[in-house]
Design a protein around this motif. Structure first.
Motif, PDB file in Angstrom:
ATOM      1  N   ARG A 118      54.629  46.593  51.314  1.00 34.56           N
ATOM      2  CA  ARG A 118      55.473  45.433  51.608  1.00 34.56           C
ATOM      3  C   ARG A 118      56.088  44.832  50.347  1.00 34.56           C
ATOM      4  NH1 ARG A 118      52.679  41.568  55.961  1.00 34.56           N
ATOM      5  NH2 ARG A 118      54.818  40.752  55.934  1.00 34.56           N
ATOM      6  N   SER A 119      56.071  45.588  49.265  1.00 30.75           N
ATOM      7  CA  SER A 119      56.701  45.130  48.030  1.00 30.75           C
ATOM      8  C   SER A 119      57.794  46.093  47.613  1.00 30.75           C
ATOM      9  CB  SER A 119      55.662  45.028  46.907  1.00 30.75           C
ATOM     10  OG  SER A 119      56.284  44.710  45.675  1.00 30.75           O
ATOM     11  N   VAL A 120      58.918  45.539  47.168  1.00 31.77           N
ATOM     12  CA  VAL A 120      59.990  46.353  46.580  1.00 31.77           C
ATOM     13  C   VAL A 120      60.131  46.023  45.093  1.00 31.77           C
ATOM     14  CG1 VAL A 120      61.242  46.616  48.744  1.00 31.77           C
ATOM     15  CG2 VAL A 120      61.771  44.664  47.252  1.00 31.77           C
ATOM     16  N   GLU A 121      59.183  45.231  44.559  1.00 35.38           N
ATOM     17  CA  GLU A 121      59.208  44.841  43.154  1.00 35.38           C
ATOM     18  C   GLU A 121      57.831  45.064  42.522  1.00 35.38           C
ATOM     19  OE1 GLU A 121      60.633  40.856  42.708  1.00 35.38           O
ATOM     20  OE2 GLU A 121      62.652  41.344  43.415  1.00 35.38           O
ATOM     21  N   PHE A 122      57.395  46.316  42.527  1.00 40.21           N
ATOM     22  CA  PHE A 122      56.076  46.666  41.990  1.00 40.21           C
ATOM     23  C   PHE A 122      56.224  46.945  40.502  1.00 40.21           C
ATOM     24  CE2 PHE A 122      52.312  49.790  42.008  1.00 40.21           C
ATOM     25  CZ  PHE A 122      51.399  48.763  41.820  1.00 40.21           C
ATOM     26  N   ASP A 123      55.695  46.038  39.691  1.00 45.45           N
ATOM     27  CA  ASP A 123      55.959  46.021  38.255  1.00 45.45           C
ATOM     28  C   ASP A 123      54.731  46.483  37.471  1.00 45.45           C
ATOM     29  OD1 ASP A 123      57.388  45.561  35.935  1.00 45.45           O
ATOM     30  OD2 ASP A 123      57.778  43.433  36.354  1.00 45.45           O
ATOM     31  N   TYR A 124      54.968  46.943  36.258  1.00 47.22           N
ATOM     32  CA  TYR A 124      53.916  47.388  35.329  1.00 47.22           C
ATOM     33  C   TYR A 124      53.596  46.275  34.340  1.00 47.22           C
ATOM     34  CZ  TYR A 124      58.243  48.027  32.743  1.00 47.22           C
ATOM     35  OH  TYR A 124      59.470  47.808  32.183  1.00 47.22           O
ATOM     36  N   GLU A 125      52.332  46.238  33.890  1.00 44.34           N
ATOM     37  CA  GLU A 125      51.927  45.346  32.809  1.00 44.34           C
ATOM     38  C   GLU A 125      50.751  45.998  32.078  1.00 44.34           C
ATOM     39  OE1 GLU A 125      52.252  41.110  33.040  1.00 44.34           O
ATOM     40  OE2 GLU A 125      52.376  41.190  35.227  1.00 44.34           O
ATOM     41  N   GLY A 126      50.985  46.449  30.863  1.00 47.98           N
ATOM     42  CA  GLY A 126      49.921  47.022  30.054  1.00 47.98           C
ATOM     43  C   GLY A 126      49.175  45.928  29.310  1.00 47.98           C
ATOM     44  N   GLU A 127      47.833  45.949  29.373  1.00 53.47           N
ATOM     45  CA  GLU A 127      47.064  44.835  28.829  1.00 53.47           C
ATOM     46  C   GLU A 127      45.757  45.309  28.186  1.00 53.47           C
ATOM     47  OE1 GLU A 127      46.848  41.386  31.223  1.00 53.47           O
ATOM     48  OE2 GLU A 127      48.601  41.903  32.442  1.00 53.47           O
ATOM     49  N   LEU A 128      45.268  44.489  27.269  1.00 51.25           N
ATOM     50  CA  LEU A 128      43.945  44.672  26.679  1.00 51.25           C
ATOM     51  C   LEU A 128      42.915  43.994  27.571  1.00 51.25           C
ATOM     52  CD1 LEU A 128      42.101  45.411  24.163  1.00 51.25           C
ATOM     53  CD2 LEU A 128      42.552  43.063  23.385  1.00 51.25           C
ATOM     54  N   ALA A 129      41.894  44.747  27.984  1.00 50.47           N
ATOM     55  CA  ALA A 129      40.796  44.196  28.779  1.00 50.47           C
ATOM     56  C   ALA A 129      39.594  43.960  27.875  1.00 50.47           C
ATOM     57  CB  ALA A 129      40.426  45.146  29.906  1.00 50.47           C
ATOM     58  N   VAL A 130      38.974  42.799  28.027  1.00 51.01           N
ATOM     59  CA  VAL A 130      37.775  42.417  27.280  1.00 51.01           C
ATOM     60  C   VAL A 130      36.601  42.442  28.243  1.00 51.01           C
ATOM     61  CG1 VAL A 130      36.665  40.579  25.958  1.00 51.01           C
ATOM     62  CG2 VAL A 130      39.148  40.942  25.760  1.00 51.01           C
ATOM     63  N   ILE A 131      35.547  43.189  27.905  1.00 51.20           N
ATOM     64  CA  ILE A 131      34.360  43.276  28.765  1.00 51.20           C
ATOM     65  C   ILE A 131      33.241  42.463  28.121  1.00 51.20           C
ATOM     66  CG2 ILE A 131      32.651  44.802  29.822  1.00 51.20           C
ATOM     67  CD1 ILE A 131      35.893  46.349  28.802  1.00 51.20           C
ATOM     68  N   ILE A 132      32.730  41.501  28.867  1.00 55.28           N
ATOM     69  CA  ILE A 132      31.670  40.632  28.361  1.00 55.28           C
ATOM     70  C   ILE A 132      30.347  41.391  28.355  1.00 55.28           C
ATOM     71  CG2 ILE A 132      30.367  38.508  28.802  1.00 55.28           C
ATOM     72  CD1 ILE A 132      33.221  38.048  27.768  1.00 55.28           C
ATOM     73  N   GLY A 150      32.840  45.214  24.634  1.00 53.20           N
ATOM     74  CA  GLY A 150      33.848  46.183  24.245  1.00 53.20           C
ATOM     75  C   GLY A 150      35.193  45.892  24.872  1.00 53.20           C
ATOM     76  N   TYR A 151      36.113  46.846  24.677  1.00 49.81           N
ATOM     77  CA  TYR A 151      37.508  46.666  25.069  1.00 49.81           C
ATOM     78  C   TYR A 151      38.006  47.915  25.800  1.00 49.81           C
ATOM     79  CZ  TYR A 151      37.090  43.020  21.508  1.00 49.81           C
ATOM     80  OH  TYR A 151      36.673  41.947  20.774  1.00 49.81           O
ATOM     81  N   SER A 152      38.984  47.701  26.674  1.00 48.57           N
ATOM     82  CA  SER A 152      39.544  48.816  27.420  1.00 48.57           C
ATOM     83  C   SER A 152      41.021  48.573  27.672  1.00 48.57           C
ATOM     84  CB  SER A 152      38.794  48.994  28.753  1.00 48.57           C
ATOM     85  OG  SER A 152      39.183  50.180  29.407  1.00 48.57           O
ATOM     86  N   CYS A 153      41.662  49.561  28.295  1.00 54.24           N
ATOM     87  CA  CYS A 153      43.061  49.445  28.711  1.00 54.24           C
ATOM     88  C   CYS A 153      43.117  49.009  30.173  1.00 54.24           C
ATOM     89  CB  CYS A 153      43.787  50.781  28.573  1.00 54.24           C
ATOM     90  SG  CYS A 153      43.742  51.513  26.936  1.00 54.24           S
ATOM     91  N   TYR A 154      44.148  48.248  30.501  1.00 45.30           N
ATOM     92  CA  TYR A 154      44.342  47.809  31.887  1.00 45.30           C
ATOM     93  C   TYR A 154      45.828  47.872  32.213  1.00 45.30           C
ATOM     94  CZ  TYR A 154      42.305  45.629  36.020  1.00 45.30           C
ATOM     95  OH  TYR A 154      41.825  45.410  37.285  1.00 45.30           O
ATOM     96  N   MET A 155      46.159  48.389  33.398  1.00 40.67           N
ATOM     97  CA  MET A 155      47.517  48.346  33.916  1.00 40.67           C
ATOM     98  C   MET A 155      47.486  47.394  35.107  1.00 40.67           C
ATOM     99  SD  MET A 155      50.311  48.911  35.778  1.00 40.67           S
ATOM    100  CE  MET A 155      49.667  49.765  37.236  1.00 40.67           C
ATOM    101  N   ASP A 156      47.955  46.177  34.864  1.00 37.37           N
ATOM    102  CA  ASP A 156      47.865  45.097  35.847  1.00 37.37           C
ATOM    103  C   ASP A 156      49.086  45.155  36.761  1.00 37.37           C
ATOM    104  OD1 ASP A 156      46.989  42.741  37.087  1.00 37.37           O
ATOM    105  OD2 ASP A 156      47.998  41.467  35.634  1.00 37.37           O
ATOM    106  N   GLY A 157      49.081  46.113  37.703  1.00 38.52           N
ATOM    107  CA  GLY A 157      50.208  46.286  38.612  1.00 38.52           C
ATOM    108  C   GLY A 157      50.487  45.018  39.400  1.00 38.52           C
ATOM    109  N   SER A 158      51.764  44.621  39.441  1.00 34.93           N
ATOM    110  CA  SER A 158      52.133  43.307  39.970  1.00 34.93           C
ATOM    111  C   SER A 158      53.227  43.429  41.022  1.00 34.93           C
ATOM    112  CB  SER A 158      52.639  42.414  38.830  1.00 34.93           C
ATOM    113  OG  SER A 158      51.695  42.341  37.780  1.00 34.93           O
ATOM    114  N   ALA A 159      52.924  42.981  42.239  1.00 36.77           N
ATOM    115  CA  ALA A 159      53.945  42.881  43.287  1.00 36.77           C
ATOM    116  C   ALA A 159      54.691  41.567  43.058  1.00 36.77           C
ATOM    117  CB  ALA A 159      53.304  42.925  44.666  1.00 36.77           C
TER     118      ALA A 159
END
Length: 295
Positions: A118-132, A150-159
């Protein structure tokens, strides 16, 4: 040390990623620490490190990556946290912009990311993830990085067309947040604000920045968040995306089925996923269910 969660021969496990494959910590430590979150809660990273010279038990080709932390108690996301992103969205509020993700909206490295039907605007967002790694509340800024596992990569897909005047509805569709491939432990990242962060869509670089461009630094975010909620081992803070998102391009650039989206953060890892249509994923699930029923 790089720690990952995965599925291997029908069972969930976790391990140390090496150049030769995975050292299966689920096999070696699973009775005491059944998953990576439990390992962190047990303050047992040293026990894992002691096994880092063992030969690999699992080939990468034989496993399926899962989200680094499959069941975090909290996933707290920071919006508008890079200078260029704030310019793109004409954002001037000095306070951190926070929203939440739910654990069931995540997927692992090299697994499908599902475009919401139901989304026509599915966007990408590359981010640094911090794990407690260690719990705390009212954590002082000068002590904050000691609470990071530690730290990881995250792709925070956004409608984008579901964000409305808040973010939550656009951020929690199934399998829209890719998390991985692994967590690089904090001892290898003494300063999380010296790291190149880049995103590629179909091989074309669409985001290119450095974590030094964060408005609110990791320690400040931990201090701020821990004033209103207790942070626990395995909680995840996603620290925001650089500029270059598809919504603000001319013309707009959104993800579609068949696209490959990649996030790379210096010294941490390279996360890669293919976008699939929601109806394709549902059909695949039905085929699996029918096959299981036949057996």
């Amino acid at each position: 040390m790089k720690l990952a969660s995965y599925l291997y021969q029908g069972r969930k496990s976790y391990g140390i990623a090496t150049e030769h494959g995975m050292i299966d910590l689920g096999r070696h430590l699973g009775q005491r620490y059944p998953d990576l979150k439990a390992l962190l809660a047990g303050n047992a990273l040293a026990q894992a490190q002691a096994l880092a010279t063992l030969p690999a038990d699992v080939d990468f080709d034989d496993l399926t990556f899962l989200p680094v932390i499959q069941n975090p108690e909290k996933i707290l996301c920071v919006g508008m946290n890079y200078a260029e992103k704030r310019k793109e969205f004409d954002q001037h509020n000095p306070a951190p912009t926070l929203f939440v993700r739910f654990a069931d909206s995540q997927t692992g490295h090299d697994s499908p990311v599902i475009k919401p039907s139901r989304s026509v605007e599915f966007d990408y967002e590359g981010e640094l993830a911090v794990i407690i790694g260690s719990a705390g509340e009212n954590i002082a800024r000068e002590d904050a990085l000691a609470h990071v596992a530690g730290y990881s990569c995250y792709m925070d897909g956004s409608a984008r067309d579901w964000q409305h005047t808040w973010f939550t509805a656009g951020k929690n569709w199934p399998q829209t947040g890719a998390f991985g491939p692994w967590m690089t432990t904090a001892d290898e990242i003494p300063d999380p604000h010296t790291l190149a962060i880049r995103t590629w869509l179909n091989g074309h670089m669409v985001q290119d920045d450095n974590t030094r461009s964060m408005i609110h630094k990791v320690a400040e975010l931990i201090e701020y968040i821990s004033t209103f909620t207790s942070l626990r081992a395995g909680d995840v803070i996603i620290t925001g995306s650089p500029g270059g998102v598809g919504k603000k391009r001319v013309p707009p650039l959104f993800m579609k089925p068949g696209d490959r989206i990649e996030v790379e953060i210096e010294k941490i890892g390279h996360l890669s996923n293919v976008i699939v249509a929601a109806d394709t994923q549902v059909a695949a699930g039905r085929q699996v269910s029918h096959a299981q029923a036949a057996h």
